[in-house]
Design an enzyme around this catalytic site. Structure first.
Site, PDB file in Angstrom:
ATOM      1  N   CYS A   7       0.888  -1.424   0.017  1.00 22.21           N
ATOM      2  CA  CYS A   7      -0.068   0.059   0.115  1.00 22.21           C
ATOM      3  C   CYS A   7       0.885   1.364  -0.029  1.00 22.21           C
ATOM      4  O   CYS A   7       1.987   1.336   0.733  1.00 22.21           O
ATOM      5  CB  CYS A   7      -0.996  -0.109   1.172  1.00 22.21           C
ATOM      6  SG  CYS A   7      -0.187   0.187   2.784  1.00 22.21           S
ATOM      7  N   CYS A   8       0.697   2.403  -0.651  1.00 18.99           N
ATOM      8  CA  CYS A   8       1.174   3.658  -0.904  1.00 18.99           C
ATOM      9  C   CYS A   8       0.041   4.605  -0.859  1.00 18.99           C
ATOM     10  O   CYS A   8      -1.262   4.213  -0.463  1.00 18.99           O
ATOM     11  CB  CYS A   8       1.932   3.769  -2.022  1.00 18.99           C
ATOM     12  SG  CYS A   8       1.171   3.825  -3.626  1.00 18.99           S
ATOM     13  N   ALA A   9       0.394   5.728  -0.934  1.00 15.26           N
ATOM     14  CA  ALA A   9      -0.768   7.035  -0.762  1.00 15.26           C
ATOM     15  C   ALA A   9      -1.997   6.689  -1.540  1.00 15.26           C
ATOM     16  O   ALA A   9      -3.191   6.652  -1.289  1.00 15.26           O
ATOM     17  CB  ALA A   9      -0.063   8.193  -0.767  1.00 15.26           C
ATOM     18  N   GLY A  11      -1.620   4.104  -4.393  1.00 18.81           N
ATOM     19  CA  GLY A  11      -1.571   2.696  -4.824  1.00 18.81           C
ATOM     20  C   GLY A  11      -0.995   2.532  -6.068  1.00 18.81           C
ATOM     21  O   GLY A  11      -0.840   1.449  -6.860  1.00 18.81           O
ATOM     22  N   GLY A  39      -3.798   3.422   0.874  1.00 21.03           N
ATOM     23  CA  GLY A  39      -3.702   3.269   2.274  1.00 21.03           C
ATOM     24  C   GLY A  39      -5.106   3.240   2.863  1.00 21.03           C
ATOM     25  O   GLY A  39      -5.286   2.179   3.774  1.00 21.03           O
TER      26      GLY A  39
END
Length: 528
Positions: A7-9, A11, A39
């Site tokens: 997961c990142c800010a 995606g 996220g």
């Protein structure tokens, strides 16, 4: 098969990394499923994955994601900045699997130890703790503790070893001796009454009828047809008789009630009268049996019960038996169960020893037993496991913030022998690091103390019952009426606990300190 979620800010960047990790997994023939989300989508997928990887840019969400994942037992890791920046999918995947394997091995090591404790020792401790027989004894003995402490203080004041103080208090000796005789001197009578009351609570009989019948039966066992009541039997010599009589009374009453054998009164009769008549038949049977045994047969119940209990009494009074008793207390508490389950067995013997010492001192003789409630309290410096040394180490030399904070919180209660915050906060319970000092140190101190007392190197306790909250160091003074030798030994016990706990604490503190250092460096312990 491992299910991994990145997961990142938004995606987006994690989607690029996912492709490279999939290629690496295919090349190394690793069975994994990898996906990427933003996220805020983690809660939707957390129940379907085994591991969550968090991008460095989302570090501020790391703790929140861990909390979301905790109920599902999903591991959460933070990806290293350098690896993420290079989008090195192969390195990240291999580091992740290696990290998981290391954690599994650590869990296996810890789990194998705790599983033995939980599977072998915990069931025994639980059975002891819930045993109805031992629960009744514990409650009955504890019920009169306040009166016994008052009696012990009176004995101390009537036998101060320092001549100026003793001379000053001499006019009040009759006052102090009266209090002692009417508290510690009748502890058997108190125990008979409390046995009836607490046993009725466990078995469901009527409390008042059970208590008065128990007291009456106990008095019969102390009766001599020629000389009348043996008042001396009301004290420690009648303690075990009170326990035996109490159980026979309550189980007989319970049997009669269960079988519905009672005189029935018509409706409308006040409950107090009805209850009194319902106990008439079982009370008659009980009192008749004890009268036949004590008076008709001339059976000395006190002497016979003491003879019957003498093997256990001798074992607890011996240096090695006393040491084993204290180690068992530590072992049970190590399993997370209060040591009272072991103390319940030894308590009647320990209290009787203290009362016998007081009686000997009042008669102008030397104390007889080293193993008393006061000695227990001295050995439990800081609480079960003699943890005062550990608490002091935490407070003054801990490098880790956690142990230093825990020490400062625990030192106050620890001075008064309350150590649950340390047992469950350090934790000591189920922690292999502290197993040796927590279990074996009290046994060593107990055995050494008895040997020193029996050799005459330190004074034996003259006071049977002291408050268990007396601070370490002071207990030696009060339990012996001010003997310097035992006072010094009680202070040395504190020093010994510091020395013994030190190497084990250093290991635990070093582990905790290193963990805190890693967490301060962007949670490196969770970074792959």
């Amino acid at each position: 098969m491992k299910r991994i979620l990145l997961c990142c800010a938004a995606g987006m960047s994690s989607s690029i990394l996912v492709k490279k990790m999939r290629l690496a997994a295919k090349e190394h023939e690793i069975d994994v499923v990898i996906a990427a989300v933003s996220g805020n989508q983690v809660p939707l997928y957390v129940s379907k994955v085994d591991v969550i990887l968090v991008a460095p840019a989302l570090v501020y969400e790391f703790e929140r994601i861990k909390k979301i994942a905790a109920p599902y037992k999903v591991r959460v890791f933070l990806i290293g900045r350098e690896d993420y920046g290079q989008m090195n999918g192969e390195i990240i995947l291999l580091k992740l699997l290696n990290k998981i394997e290391q954690m599994k091995q650590e869990e296996i090591k810890m789990g194998s130890f705790t599983s033995i404790i939980e599977s072998k020792l915990m069931p025994i401790a639980v059975k002891l703790g819930s045993n109805r027989f031992l629960t009744i004894i514990r409650n009955s003995m504890v019920a009169s503790m306040a009166l016994l402490i008052i009696g012990s203080i009176a004995t101390l004041l009537a036998n101060i070893p320092y001549e100026p103080v003793a001379h000053f208090l001499a006019p009040a000796n009759n006052f102090f001796n009266t209090i002692s005789s009417c508290t510690t001197g009748v502890m058997g009578l108190f125990t008979a009454a409390s046995m009836g009351f607490y046993a009725s609570d466990e078995l469901g009989t009527k409390p008042f009828q059970t208590a008065v019948t128990t007291v009456s039966a106990f008095l019969i066992t102390q009766y001599d047809a020629e000389t009348g009541l043996n008042v001396a039997g009301f004290g420690s010599s009648g303690l075990f008789t009170a326990l035996v009589v109490g159980f026979t009374v309550v189980y007989t009453l319970h049997f009669f009630e269960e079988k519905n054998i009672a005189i029935k009164m018509p409706e409308g009769v006040p409950p107090a009268v009805s209850d009194s008549f319902s106990a008439l038949l079982p009370a008659t049977a009980i009192l008749s049996v004890w009268t036949f045994i004590s008076v008709v047969l001339g059976f000395d119940v006190n002497a016979q019960v003491q003879t019957l209990m003498s093997p256990v009494s001798s074992l607890i009074a011996s240096p090695w038996g006393y040491g084993i008793y204290h180690m068992l207390c530590g072992l049970v508490f190590f399993c997370g169960i209060n040591s009272a389950v072991v103390c319940n067995v030894a308590y009647p013997f320990i209290v009787a020893n203290g009362a016998a010492n007081e009686a000997a001192v009042l008669a102008g003789n030397a104390p007889i037993f080293a193993t008393t409630y006061g000695t227990d309290t001295m050995i439990w410096a800081g609480g079960t496991g003699a943890t005062i040394g550990l608490v002091l180490l935490m407070t003054f030399i801990a490098k880790s913030k956690y142990f230093k904070t825990l020490g400062r919180m625990s030192v106050g209660p620890g001075i008064f022998n309350i150590n649950e915050p340390v047992i469950f906060g350090a934790p000591i319970a189920f922690n292999p690091i502290f197993f040796i000092p927590f279990v074996f140190l009290p046994g060593l101190l107990a055995t050494s103390t008895v040997l020193l007392m029996e050799a005459g190197i330190i004074a034996m306790p003259t006071i049977g019952m002291v408050p268990w909250t007396l601070p370490p160091g002071l207990i030696g003074f009060f339990m012996t009426g001010g003997a310097i030798s035992t006072t010094v030994w009680s202070i040395l016990i504190v020093v010994i606990t510091i020395a013994v706990y030190y190497p084990f604490f250093r290991v635990a503190d070093k582990q905790q300190y290193e963990k805190e250092l890693q967490e301060s460096k962007e949670l490196d312990n969770q970074t792959i």
